[in-house]
Design a protein around this motif. Structure first.
Motif, PDB file in Angstrom:
ATOM      1  N   THR A 100       0.838  -1.201   0.000  1.00 22.33           N
ATOM      2  CA  THR A 100       0.000   0.000   0.000  1.00 22.33           C
ATOM      3  C   THR A 100       0.875   1.254   0.000  1.00 22.33           C
ATOM      4  OG1 THR A 100      -1.735  -1.172   1.192  1.00 22.33           O
ATOM      5  CG2 THR A 100      -1.808   1.223   1.282  1.00 22.33           C
ATOM      6  N   ARG A 101       1.923   1.248   0.820  1.00 21.99           N
ATOM      7  CA  ARG A 101       2.798   2.417   0.910  1.00 21.99           C
ATOM      8  C   ARG A 101       3.671   2.588  -0.331  1.00 21.99           C
ATOM      9  NH1 ARG A 101       6.278   2.267   4.862  1.00 21.99           N
ATOM     10  NH2 ARG A 101       5.917   0.155   5.526  1.00 21.99           N
ATOM     11  N   GLU A 103       2.855   1.628  -3.394  1.00 22.13           N
ATOM     12  CA  GLU A 103       1.977   2.127  -4.456  1.00 22.13           C
ATOM     13  C   GLU A 103       1.673   3.616  -4.260  1.00 22.13           C
ATOM     14  OE1 GLU A 103      -2.355   0.862  -5.765  1.00 22.13           O
ATOM     15  OE2 GLU A 103      -0.866  -0.654  -6.310  1.00 22.13           O
ATOM     16  N   ALA A 104       1.498   4.039  -3.020  1.00 28.01           N
ATOM     17  CA  ALA A 104       1.259   5.459  -2.746  1.00 28.01           C
ATOM     18  C   ALA A 104       2.481   6.294  -3.132  1.00 28.01           C
ATOM     19  CB  ALA A 104       0.915   5.662  -1.268  1.00 28.01           C
ATOM     20  N   ALA A 105       3.677   5.719  -2.982  1.00 30.29           N
ATOM     21  CA  ALA A 105       4.920   6.455  -3.259  1.00 30.29           C
ATOM     22  C   ALA A 105       5.252   6.519  -4.750  1.00 30.29           C
ATOM     23  CB  ALA A 105       6.087   5.817  -2.498  1.00 30.29           C
ATOM     24  N   GLY A 107       3.194   4.831  -7.388  1.00 28.19           N
ATOM     25  CA  GLY A 107       2.098   4.507  -8.297  1.00 28.19           C
ATOM     26  C   GLY A 107       2.037   3.009  -8.589  1.00 28.19           C
ATOM     27  N   LYS A 108       1.173   2.667  -9.524  1.00 31.61           N
ATOM     28  CA  LYS A 108       0.994   1.258  -9.882  1.00 31.61           C
ATOM     29  C   LYS A 108       2.069   0.844 -10.881  1.00 31.61           C
ATOM     30  CE  LYS A 108      -4.025   0.883  -9.262  1.00 31.61           C
ATOM     31  NZ  LYS A 108      -4.170  -0.195  -8.304  1.00 31.61           N
TER      32      LYS A 108
END
Length: 166
Positions: A100-101, A103-105, A107-108
């Motif tokens: 989760t972190r 991807e937040a940093a 992206g996908k």
């Protein structure tokens, strides 16, 4: 012509990230545990689908309660391996949080959940329901053993294919 791709190895403390890289790049395994301090960088060329990818492998220190992954290490990643020690269920829970972190940093980007230590299935704490939860998320998951090499080549080949298909 080589296409250079940065690949990060992330996961909880002592899941086998360094051992997987060493097995993949140098075809060796050591029983001696080595703590990664900061980040260790290796490289290997991957031949896939008539392409040569030059993987720059960033083996990032494991995350534990005292030390979080520096998200700045992830910048520029084309993909990553999220490594779980299948003999320690809490490393899977930590992997969900890390993903989760990450991807937040950044992206996908393509990633694979790696269930490491396939050679120790009698000590596994990961249950079929845990595996089903990963599958239900739509994640690619591959079982590996850095010790005997099972699945190691497949993990990197699969990630390379995902990167090319992106």
């Amino acid at each position: 012509m080589y296409d250079t791709k940065k690949i990060c190895m992330v996961g909880a403390f002592a899941t086998g990230k360094t051992s997987l890289v060493t097995r993949y790049v140098h075809s060796i395994f050591s029983e001696k545990y080595q703590t990664t301090v900061g980040v260790k960088i290796d490289k290997k060329t991957v031949d896939i689908q008539d392409h040569k990818l030059n993987f720059i492998l960033w083996d990032i220190h494991g995350e534990d309660e005292f030390q979080k992954i520096r998200m700045s290490y992830l910048r520029g990643s084309a993909g990553y391996l999220l490594v779980v020690d299948s003999t320690r269920r809490n490393t899977l829970e930590k992997a969900f949080d890390i993903q989760t972190r990450v991807e937040a940093a950044i992206g996908k980007v393509p990633f694979i959940l790696v269930l490491n230590k396939e050679d120790m299935t009698d000590e596994w704490e990961i249950e079929k329901t845990d595996i089903d939860a990963v599958v239900n998320k739509g994640w690619t998951m591959i079982k590996t053993s850095a010790k005997n090499g099972l699945g190691v080549e497949e993990v990197f080949q699969t990630l390379a294919k995902q990167i090319l298909d992106k």
